[in-house]
Design a protein around this motif. Structure first.
Motif, PDB file in Angstrom:
ATOM      1  N   PRO A  93     -12.442  -6.334 -37.525  1.00 51.71           N
ATOM      2  CA  PRO A  93     -13.573  -7.109 -38.062  1.00 51.71           C
ATOM      3  C   PRO A  93     -13.391  -7.494 -39.520  1.00 51.71           C
ATOM      4  O   PRO A  93     -14.119  -8.348 -40.028  1.00 51.71           O
ATOM      5  N   PHE A  94     -12.427  -6.886 -40.208  1.00 54.61           N
ATOM      6  CA  PHE A  94     -12.197  -7.203 -41.618  1.00 54.61           C
ATOM      7  C   PHE A  94     -11.045  -8.183 -41.813  1.00 54.61           C
ATOM      8  O   PHE A  94     -10.708  -8.506 -42.944  1.00 54.61           O
ATOM      9  N   ARG A  95     -10.458  -8.638 -40.726  1.00 56.45           N
ATOM     10  CA  ARG A  95      -9.280  -9.505 -40.816  1.00 56.45           C
ATOM     11  C   ARG A  95      -9.695 -10.961 -40.668  1.00 56.45           C
ATOM     12  O   ARG A  95     -10.506 -11.310 -39.820  1.00 56.45           O
ATOM     13  N   ALA A  96      -9.120 -11.819 -41.492  1.00 57.90           N
ATOM     14  CA  ALA A  96      -9.463 -13.238 -41.484  1.00 57.90           C
ATOM     15  C   ALA A  96      -9.078 -13.887 -40.165  1.00 57.90           C
ATOM     16  O   ALA A  96      -8.125 -13.444 -39.497  1.00 57.90           O
ATOM     17  N   PRO A  97      -9.788 -14.943 -39.758  1.00 65.86           N
ATOM     18  CA  PRO A  97      -9.477 -15.609 -38.486  1.00 65.86           C
ATOM     19  C   PRO A  97      -8.038 -16.088 -38.396  1.00 65.86           C
ATOM     20  O   PRO A  97      -7.429 -16.026 -37.322  1.00 65.86           O
ATOM     21  N   GLU A  98      -7.476 -16.543 -39.507  1.00 65.59           N
ATOM     22  CA  GLU A  98      -6.093 -17.025 -39.456  1.00 65.59           C
ATOM     23  C   GLU A  98      -5.110 -15.894 -39.202  1.00 65.59           C
ATOM     24  O   GLU A  98      -4.039 -16.098 -38.609  1.00 65.59           O
ATOM     25  N   LEU A 134      -0.354 -16.195 -43.875  1.00 62.88           N
ATOM     26  CA  LEU A 134      -1.501 -15.777 -44.677  1.00 62.88           C
ATOM     27  C   LEU A 134      -1.340 -16.190 -46.132  1.00 62.88           C
ATOM     28  O   LEU A 134      -0.241 -16.163 -46.688  1.00 62.88           O
ATOM     29  N   ARG A 135      -2.476 -16.531 -46.735  1.00 58.30           N
ATOM     30  CA  ARG A 135      -2.571 -16.837 -48.155  1.00 58.30           C
ATOM     31  C   ARG A 135      -3.494 -15.802 -48.792  1.00 58.30           C
ATOM     32  O   ARG A 135      -4.162 -15.031 -48.090  1.00 58.30           O
ATOM     33  N   PRO A 136      -3.572 -15.798 -50.113  1.00 60.30           N
ATOM     34  CA  PRO A 136      -4.514 -14.866 -50.759  1.00 60.30           C
ATOM     35  C   PRO A 136      -5.953 -15.005 -50.267  1.00 60.30           C
ATOM     36  O   PRO A 136      -6.716 -14.034 -50.302  1.00 60.30           O
ATOM     37  N   SER A 137      -6.330 -16.190 -49.784  1.00 59.51           N
ATOM     38  CA  SER A 137      -7.703 -16.369 -49.287  1.00 59.51           C
ATOM     39  C   SER A 137      -7.995 -15.469 -48.086  1.00 59.51           C
ATOM     40  O   SER A 137      -9.167 -15.213 -47.783  1.00 59.51           O
ATOM     41  N   ALA A 138      -6.962 -14.977 -47.402  1.00 65.21           N
ATOM     42  CA  ALA A 138      -7.196 -14.012 -46.318  1.00 65.21           C
ATOM     43  C   ALA A 138      -7.751 -12.710 -46.876  1.00 65.21           C
ATOM     44  O   ALA A 138      -8.610 -12.069 -46.257  1.00 65.21           O
ATOM     45  N   ASP A 139      -7.272 -12.301 -48.050  1.00 65.68           N
ATOM     46  CA  ASP A 139      -7.827 -11.108 -48.701  1.00 65.68           C
ATOM     47  C   ASP A 139      -9.260 -11.356 -49.159  1.00 65.68           C
ATOM     48  O   ASP A 139     -10.094 -10.440 -49.147  1.00 65.68           O
ATOM     49  N   VAL A 140      -9.565 -12.587 -49.581  1.00 67.37           N
ATOM     50  CA  VAL A 140     -10.925 -12.922 -49.990  1.00 67.37           C
ATOM     51  C   VAL A 140     -11.876 -12.749 -48.808  1.00 67.37           C
ATOM     52  O   VAL A 140     -12.972 -12.205 -48.946  1.00 67.37           O
ATOM     53  N   GLY A 154       1.616 -12.287 -57.040  1.00 66.25           N
ATOM     54  CA  GLY A 154       2.195 -12.941 -55.873  1.00 66.25           C
ATOM     55  C   GLY A 154       2.186 -12.135 -54.596  1.00 66.25           C
ATOM     56  O   GLY A 154       2.893 -12.478 -53.644  1.00 66.25           O
ATOM     57  N   ALA A 155       1.382 -11.057 -54.527  1.00 67.48           N
ATOM     58  CA  ALA A 155       1.327 -10.225 -53.326  1.00 67.48           C
ATOM     59  C   ALA A 155       0.007 -10.449 -52.592  1.00 67.48           C
ATOM     60  O   ALA A 155      -0.990 -10.855 -53.189  1.00 67.48           O
ATOM     61  N   ILE A 156       0.020 -10.199 -51.283  1.00 68.16           N
ATOM     62  CA  ILE A 156      -1.179 -10.257 -50.456  1.00 68.16           C
ATOM     63  C   ILE A 156      -1.328  -8.907 -49.776  1.00 68.16           C
ATOM     64  O   ILE A 156      -0.356  -8.380 -49.219  1.00 68.16           O
ATOM     65  N   HIS A 157      -2.519  -8.331 -49.810  1.00 69.42           N
ATOM     66  CA  HIS A 157      -2.710  -7.019 -49.195  1.00 69.42           C
ATOM     67  C   HIS A 157      -2.742  -7.121 -47.680  1.00 69.42           C
ATOM     68  O   HIS A 157      -2.054  -6.376 -46.975  1.00 69.42           O
ATOM     69  N   ALA A 158      -3.565  -8.022 -47.160  1.00 68.28           N
ATOM     70  CA  ALA A 158      -3.616  -8.349 -45.721  1.00 68.28           C
ATOM     71  C   ALA A 158      -4.022  -7.176 -44.830  1.00 68.28           C
ATOM     72  O   ALA A 158      -3.774  -7.219 -43.630  1.00 68.28           O
ATOM     73  N   ASN A 159      -4.636  -6.148 -45.412  1.00 65.58           N
ATOM     74  CA  ASN A 159      -5.017  -4.994 -44.599  1.00 65.58           C
ATOM     75  C   ASN A 159      -6.227  -4.279 -45.195  1.00 65.58           C
ATOM     76  O   ASN A 159      -6.398  -3.075 -45.009  1.00 65.58           O
ATOM     77  N   PRO A 214     -10.090 -21.320 -44.197  1.00 61.44           N
ATOM     78  CA  PRO A 214      -9.527 -20.725 -45.424  1.00 61.44           C
ATOM     79  C   PRO A 214      -9.683 -21.596 -46.653  1.00 61.44           C
ATOM     80  O   PRO A 214      -9.928 -21.087 -47.759  1.00 61.44           O
ATOM     81  N   GLU A 215      -9.588 -22.919 -46.494  1.00 58.27           N
ATOM     82  CA  GLU A 215      -9.650 -23.799 -47.656  1.00 58.27           C
ATOM     83  C   GLU A 215     -11.059 -23.897 -48.235  1.00 58.27           C
ATOM     84  O   GLU A 215     -11.241 -24.375 -49.362  1.00 58.27           O
ATOM     85  N   GLN A 216     -12.069 -23.429 -47.508  1.00 60.32           N
ATOM     86  CA  GLN A 216     -13.446 -23.459 -47.998  1.00 60.32           C
ATOM     87  C   GLN A 216     -13.831 -22.193 -48.756  1.00 60.32           C
ATOM     88  O   GLN A 216     -14.903 -22.125 -49.343  1.00 60.32           O
ATOM     89  N   ARG A 217     -12.981 -21.186 -48.730  1.00 60.90           N
ATOM     90  CA  ARG A 217     -13.244 -19.937 -49.463  1.00 60.90           C
ATOM     91  C   ARG A 217     -12.683 -20.033 -50.880  1.00 60.90           C
ATOM     92  O   ARG A 217     -11.852 -20.891 -51.168  1.00 60.90           O
ATOM     93  N   PRO A 218     -13.058 -19.092 -51.757  1.00 63.68           N
ATOM     94  CA  PRO A 218     -12.285 -18.923 -52.995  1.00 63.68           C
ATOM     95  C   PRO A 218     -10.829 -18.651 -52.619  1.00 63.68           C
ATOM     96  O   PRO A 218     -10.551 -17.899 -51.683  1.00 63.68           O
ATOM     97  N   GLN A 219      -9.910 -19.262 -53.317  1.00 61.07           N
ATOM     98  CA  GLN A 219      -8.510 -19.165 -52.908  1.00 61.07           C
ATOM     99  C   GLN A 219      -7.830 -17.891 -53.397  1.00 61.07           C
ATOM    100  O   GLN A 219      -6.786 -17.505 -52.853  1.00 61.07           O
ATOM    101  N   TYR A 220      -8.390 -17.251 -54.388  1.00 62.46           N
ATOM    102  CA  TYR A 220      -7.818 -16.020 -54.935  1.00 62.46           C
ATOM    103  C   TYR A 220      -8.951 -15.095 -55.363  1.00 62.46           C
ATOM    104  O   TYR A 220     -10.036 -15.553 -55.702  1.00 62.46           O
TER     105      TYR A 220
END
Length: 297
Positions: A174-179, A186-192, A138-143, A239-245
């Protein structure tokens, strides 16, 4: 090295030994030190809260709460959090110290050459494994970025420095998701997305451009079609078009093998054998057998 104006020991517990490199682009201006935890008799990394944030009581409460949650995480490729500490003299995030260098150092030694294919797959598998573990709990790295992937002298890889701040407070990267750049939740898809952007850098030797990430084969024609599709899928702007996790291996022996993988330590020079790229022959990498991958753009 440390400024002479700083106390030798802070927060009554941490003996400061060396001031570390300033924050990398896309990171907040933490002031970081290699230090010694006098209570646990162990080396640690101390990241002092920037002066401009130290008076924000709501932020400090958030850091306390988020750090407490991270302290419960346990994975062989995570640099564990020691805790969040406050006193009248300041506040700091403290984590395990990992000697050696970072994936950013490995990439710098390559110049603008991609990593050897075997190293690309090893890093990708290790990071997907550890990020998958964080998503499972249940954690997101986001960095995620090369500077937060640590490589010790034995080649053991560690993921460090979760982002603990609201997305709106994050500087561009450059490694951060557009959202994340838009300050959205943020959702886990941001880490993806970050994994895909990091993969783009590993296989091309270049930072991903801001905005839409192009087909990596424009810079490295030896990249396989499946690998290119994997990058583009992970880095979809929606985000919804990527793998979600990210998915960790389901088998414990497989996870253990990944966790024990050793990489070449950061190279002292580009002429080092560990730094020579193996892309002169088509690598034929097939990291994903999903036949539903979107076509390469």
């Amino acid at each position: 090295h440390m400024s002479n104006q700083l106390p030798t020991t802070i927060l009554g517990r941490f003996r400061m030994e060396e001031r570390l490199e300033s924050s990398h682009p896309g990171e907040l201006p933490w002031v970081s030190y290699r230090a010694h935890d006098l209570r646990n008799n162990a080396p640690v990394c101390v990241k002092l809260i920037p002066t401009e944030l130290a008076g924000d009581s709501a932020l400090l409460r958030r850091l306390q709460r988020e750090t407490g949650a991270l302290q419960s995480l346990s994975h062989p490729n995570l640099a564990e959090m020691t805790g969040f500490f406050q006193s009248p003299e300041g506040a700091a995030l403290v984590r395990r110290w990992v000697a050696g260098g970072t994936l950013a150092d490995v990439l710098a030694a390559q110049g603008e050459a991609p990593l050897p294919p075997a190293d690309v797959l090893a890093y990708l598998n290790i990071l997907t494994n550890v990020i998958g573990y964080t998503h499972d709990v249940g954690a997101i790295h986001a960095n995620l970025s090369p500077s937060n992937v640590l490589v010790d002298p034995s080649g053991q890889v560690f993921l460090a420095d979760f982002n603990l701040l609201p997305a709106a407070a994050l500087p561009p990267s450059p490694f951060r998701a557009p959202e994340a750049a838009a300050g959205l939740p943020l959702r886990p898809s941001a880490d993806v997305f970050s994994l895909g952007a990091l993969l783009y850098t590993l296989i091309t030797g270049h930072l991903p451009p801001q905005g839409r990430i192009p087909d990596p084969r424009r810079l490295n024609p030896a990249v396989s079609a499946n690998m290119a599709r994997l990058v583009l899928w992970a880095c979809d702007a929606q985000p919804e078009q990527r793998p979600q996790y990210a998915r960790a291996p389901s088998s414990t022996p497989s996870a253990r093998r990944l966790a024990s993988t050793r990489m070449s330590p950061p190279c002292a020079s580009r002429s080092s054998p560990a730094c020579r790229s193996g892309w002169s022959k088509p690598p034929g990498m097939r990291p994903c057998k999903n036949t539903n991958l979107p076509p390469a753009r």
